[in-house]
Design a protein around this motif. Structure first.
Motif, mmCIF file in Angstrom:
data_model
loop_
_atom_site.group_PDB
_atom_site.id
_atom_site.type_symbol
_atom_site.label_atom_id
_atom_site.label_comp_id
_atom_site.label_asym_id
_atom_site.label_seq_id
_atom_site.Cartn_x
_atom_site.Cartn_y
_atom_site.Cartn_z
ATOM 1 N N ASN A 17 0.691 -1.251 0.118
ATOM 2 C CA ASN A 17 -0.052 -0.031 0.027
ATOM 3 C C ASN A 17 0.938 1.225 -0.010
ATOM 4 O OD1 ASN A 17 -2.336 -1.361 -0.081
ATOM 5 N ND2 ASN A 17 -2.702 -1.341 2.053
ATOM 6 N N VAL A 18 1.842 1.308 0.607
ATOM 7 C CA VAL A 18 2.952 2.293 0.706
ATOM 8 C C VAL A 18 3.522 2.564 -0.615
ATOM 9 C CG1 VAL A 18 4.937 3.540 1.809
ATOM 10 C CG2 VAL A 18 3.137 2.256 3.133
ATOM 11 N N LEU A 19 3.977 1.508 -1.072
ATOM 12 C CA LEU A 19 4.546 1.711 -2.280
ATOM 13 C C LEU A 19 3.759 1.959 -3.599
ATOM 14 C CD1 LEU A 19 6.789 -1.658 -2.380
ATOM 15 C CD2 LEU A 19 7.589 0.629 -1.700
ATOM 16 N N HIS A 20 2.414 1.514 -3.492
ATOM 17 C CA HIS A 20 1.377 1.750 -4.634
ATOM 18 C C HIS A 20 0.772 3.315 -4.271
ATOM 19 C CE1 HIS A 20 1.112 -1.575 -7.083
ATOM 20 N NE2 HIS A 20 1.459 -2.247 -5.806
ATOM 21 N N ILE A 44 14.377 -1.704 0.665
ATOM 22 C CA ILE A 44 13.485 -0.785 0.070
ATOM 23 C C ILE A 44 13.707 0.376 0.234
ATOM 24 C CG2 ILE A 44 11.098 -0.791 -0.653
ATOM 25 C CD1 ILE A 44 10.537 -3.523 0.206
ATOM 26 N N ASP A 45 14.649 1.322 -0.230
ATOM 27 C CA ASP A 45 14.684 2.815 0.213
ATOM 28 C C ASP A 45 13.531 3.651 0.133
ATOM 29 O OD1 ASP A 45 17.461 2.133 0.799
ATOM 30 O OD2 ASP A 45 18.322 2.495 -1.341
ATOM 31 N N GLU A 82 9.507 6.712 3.161
ATOM 32 C CA GLU A 82 8.039 7.180 3.250
ATOM 33 C C GLU A 82 7.764 7.168 4.847
ATOM 34 O OE1 GLU A 82 5.686 8.488 1.535
ATOM 35 O OE2 GLU A 82 6.875 8.501 -0.311
ATOM 36 N N VAL A 83 8.198 5.984 5.321
ATOM 37 C CA VAL A 83 8.195 5.844 6.909
ATOM 38 C C VAL A 83 8.838 7.200 7.665
ATOM 39 C CG1 VAL A 83 8.622 4.477 8.853
ATOM 40 C CG2 VAL A 83 7.666 3.566 6.664
ATOM 41 N N LEU A 142 8.250 12.559 10.494
ATOM 42 C CA LEU A 142 8.608 14.042 10.722
ATOM 43 C C LEU A 142 7.544 14.717 11.573
ATOM 44 C CD1 LEU A 142 10.317 14.800 7.145
ATOM 45 C CD2 LEU A 142 11.371 14.631 9.473
ATOM 46 N N PRO A 143 7.883 15.815 12.362
ATOM 47 C CA PRO A 143 7.056 16.500 13.087
ATOM 48 C C PRO A 143 5.516 16.794 12.530
ATOM 49 C CG PRO A 143 8.766 17.804 12.868
ATOM 50 C CD PRO A 143 9.140 16.379 12.317
#
Length: 119
Positions: free
Chosen positions: A40-43, A66-67, A72-73, A78-79
């Motif tokens: 889901n993150v990759l897509h 998987i860079d 994305e994570v 980030l704040p």
């Protein structure tokens, strides 16, 4: 998409191994929910990253190199995006998983902050 995102999967699918000719390949030690979240993150389907799955996603990103998943994570942490985690929690995750941008961001936030005393 997996082949483009990960040298591990590229080799697995196209490296001439016996698995490359199979219709299904079992990925051991990864539960289907975590694998689905990664896809889901990759897509870029919705915003599937949630606090309770951070470590699973980071582990799978490191395991399969998987860079873009790491990116994305890290961006989620980030704040402006991650209101659920304290500064010290984000710093510990950055240190544990070698998330350099997040770690530097946390260091800047630590200046003038006593949040680290909470841990």
């Amino acid at each position: 998409l997996l082949s483009i995102s990960s040298p591990f999967f590229s080799t697995l699918f196209h490296g001439g191994f016996k698995e490359s000719g199979q219709d299904e390949i079992e990925i051991k030690d990864v539960d289907s929910e975590t694998f689905t979240m990664m896809l889901n993150v990759l897509h870029r389907v919705g915003d599937p990253i949630r606090k309770e799955h951070l470590h699973d996603l980071l582990q799978i990103a490191h395991r399969f190199n998987i860079d873009c998943l790491l990116f994305e994570v890290e961006r989620f942490l980030l704040p402006s995006k991650s209101q659920e985690l304290s500064l010290s929690e984000r710093f510990l995750i950055a240190d544990m998983y070698t998330l350099i941008t997040l770690k530097e961001n946390c260091k800047k936030e630590f200046k003038g902050s006593y949040d680290i005393l909470d841990t």
